[in-house]
Write a protein that holds these residues in place. Structure first.
Motif, short mmCIF file in Angstrom:
data_model
loop_
_atom_site.label_atom_id
_atom_site.label_comp_id
_atom_site.label_asym_id
_atom_site.label_seq_id
_atom_site.Cartn_x
_atom_site.Cartn_y
_atom_site.Cartn_z
N VAL A 240 5.48 11.30 14.27
CA VAL A 240 5.02 11.95 13.04
C VAL A 240 5.68 11.29 11.83
O VAL A 240 5.04 11.11 10.78
N GLY A 241 6.94 10.89 11.96
CA GLY A 241 7.62 10.18 10.88
C GLY A 241 6.92 8.88 10.52
O GLY A 241 6.79 8.53 9.33
N TYR A 242 6.44 8.15 11.52
CA TYR A 242 5.67 6.93 11.25
C TYR A 242 4.41 7.27 10.47
O TYR A 242 4.08 6.62 9.47
N ASP B 2 11.04 6.53 6.96
CA ASP B 2 11.86 5.34 7.13
C ASP B 2 12.35 5.28 8.57
O ASP B 2 12.63 6.32 9.18
N TRP B 3 12.48 4.07 9.09
CA TRP B 3 13.12 3.93 10.40
C TRP B 3 13.74 2.55 10.51
O TRP B 3 13.27 1.59 9.90
N ALA C 192 11.97 -5.64 17.58
CA ALA C 192 11.75 -4.33 16.96
C ALA C 192 11.38 -4.48 15.49
O ALA C 192 11.86 -5.39 14.81
N HIS C 193 10.54 -3.59 15.00
CA HIS C 193 10.12 -3.56 13.60
C HIS C 193 10.78 -2.38 12.89
O HIS C 193 10.99 -1.33 13.49
N SER C 194 11.07 -2.56 11.59
CA SER C 194 11.70 -1.53 10.77
C SER C 194 10.92 -1.34 9.49
O SER C 194 10.16 -2.22 9.07
N HIS C 195 11.15 -0.19 8.85
CA HIS C 195 10.55 0.07 7.54
C HIS C 195 11.47 0.98 6.76
O HIS C 195 11.86 2.06 7.24
N VAL C 196 11.84 0.56 5.57
CA VAL C 196 12.63 1.39 4.67
C VAL C 196 12.08 1.21 3.26
O VAL C 196 12.08 0.10 2.72
N GLY C 197 11.59 2.29 2.67
CA GLY C 197 11.19 2.30 1.27
C GLY C 197 10.23 1.20 0.87
O GLY C 197 10.34 0.62 -0.22
N GLY C 198 9.24 0.91 1.71
CA GLY C 198 8.24 -0.10 1.36
C GLY C 198 8.62 -1.52 1.72
O GLY C 198 7.88 -2.46 1.39
N VAL C 199 9.74 -1.72 2.39
CA VAL C 199 10.12 -3.03 2.92
C VAL C 199 10.04 -2.97 4.44
O VAL C 199 10.56 -2.04 5.06
N ARG C 200 9.36 -3.94 5.03
CA ARG C 200 9.18 -3.98 6.48
C ARG C 200 9.76 -5.29 7.00
O ARG C 200 9.59 -6.34 6.38
#
Length: 405
Positions: A283-285, A290-291, A298-306
């Motif tokens: 649900v967070g995705y 952010d993760w 592995a892929h990450s996303h924080v505040g519009g940066v991936r």
């Protein structure tokens, strides 16, 4: 197009722009851990996984775990004052190959770097054949709250096409063992549309799912991914490609069967018995959280940066051992990118997409889609939300393109 950024090569706090860190902690924050190890390679799978025969001594579970600890420590430094993790999801690969002690070490590493929020959801994927009552008791004691088991099908011939090695009855037994160990939340994964799967095979799989007494089901249409053994078999004519009409028929059967048993859809491919049973990490995705994704590939996303990590476990471990970031590349999402992704993700959930996320053209398309029976007209008028109808779920991908303009 997203703005590409150079690879980060040193673990410095300036690795993310201030704009990305702004608001950190006000959005859901999760940690994803990728375990790249599998006992065998399934013919349909294109995930970043490796069998023992494909790896050398520099890619052992211990070197991977050492690298994971280093990356999580790096994450805490890059994020400055990181929020405690609302959710943790250990996926793969086959996390259960690590055993209960190995998975306990993974969770300890996450706790050490971030801490866990009160009531955090902690999930691990597990393959039924590498679990046991002792395994489930061990990970429950370690702090895991949720288990996701790969069932795929109850039909032996379907499992054979998918190169799955568990026996048809093992997933149901494993789900029972997990529940006996104290897990309230247990998921079974189903794949439908495998070449050779008949409607009676799918009915038998759904009967097995319901007999297992789980509170969550994920069901995915088989996708023939390029580069897989399954794709090569389809290309050679050994197996037929999945048929779109059959996939639609099977989806409707899955939805009606699960709904009759009290499992309601909350995302196009996911059903739960209650709101508490939903997978909060996913649900967070879907809601733009952010993760930090740790582990090879592995892929990450924080505040519009991936960003995404190097794929090979040996390269991943060696970069971190040298004090470097394991990132292979990253991108800053533009306003247009974030607009498209919001529509694509939020439209898929049962609450739907707020209409204020659409521009004038998108609103016109939403009205047209409601007239065509793809969106719930009453939700559009009374709740100002674009909510998929049953038919709309079958055509969601095309509808996203229309609403995004």
């Amino acid at each position: 197009m997203p703005q590409l950024l150079p690879e980060t090569t040193t673990p410095v706090e300036s690795a993310l722009p201030e704009s990305a860190l702004r608001g950190l902690g006000t959005r859901p924050f999760g940690v994803y851990v990728h375990v790249p190890f599998c006992a065998t390679r399934c013919g349909y799978c294109d995930f970043n996984t490796y069998t023992a025969g494909e790896l050398d001594s520099g890619s052992s579970p211990q070197s991977w775990l050492d690298g994971l600890r280093r990356e999580l420590d790096l994450a805490a430094r890059v994020l400055g004052a990181p929020p405690r993790a609302d959710t943790v999801f250990v996926g793969g690969g086959t996390p259960s190959l690590l055993g209960a002690d190995g998975l306990a070490s993974v969770l300890d590493a996450v706790r050490g770097a971030f801490g866990l929020a009160d009531g955090a959801e902690v999930t691990t994927e597990s393959n039924p054949e590498s679990t046991s009552p002792e395994f489930f008791a061990g990970i429950r004691e370690a702090g895991y709250t949720r288990v996701s088991l790969g069932m795929q099908s109850a039909a032996r011939h379907v499992l054979r096409v998918l190169d799955r090695v568990h026996t048809p009855g093992r997933p149901v037994a494993a789900a029972g063992e997990a529940r006996a160990a104290g897990f309230e939340h247990v998921n079974l994964d189903v794949i439908y549309g495998t070449p050779g799967e008949r409607v009676e095979d799918l009915r038998a799989s759904l009967e097995a799912v319901l007999a297992a007494g789980v509170d969550h089901v994920s069901a995915y249409a088989l996708i023939v991914e390029e580069g897989t053994a399954l794709a090569r078999r389809v290309r050679r004519g050994e197996l037929p490609a999945p048929d779109d009409d059959t996939l639609a028929e099977y989806y409707e059967l899955i939805d009606s069967t699960l709904a009759a048993a009290g499992l309601r859809w909350y995302e196009v491919s996911n059903w739960a018995s209650s709101e508490q049973a939903r997978c909060r990490h996913n649900v967070g995705y879907w809601r733009g959280g952010d993760w930090w994704g740790a582990g090879p590939g592995a892929h990450s996303h924080v505040g519009g940066v991936r960003w995404w990590n190097v794929k090979h476990p040996a390269r991943y471990a060696s970069l971190l051992a040298e004090g470097n970031s394991p990132a292979a590349g990253r991108e800053v999402l533009t306003g247009a990118d974030r607009h498209l992704e919001r529509i694509m993700l939020e439209l898929r959930v049962v609450e739907g997409l707020p209409l204020d996320a659409l521009d004038a053209g998108g609103l016109a398309e939403a009205r047209a889609a409601a007239a065509e029976g793809l969106l719930d007209e009453s939700a559009l008028d009374s709740r100002n939300r674009a909510v998929l109808t049953d038919r709309g779920r079958l055509l969601a991908d095309g509808l996203v393109r229309r609403l995004a303009g």
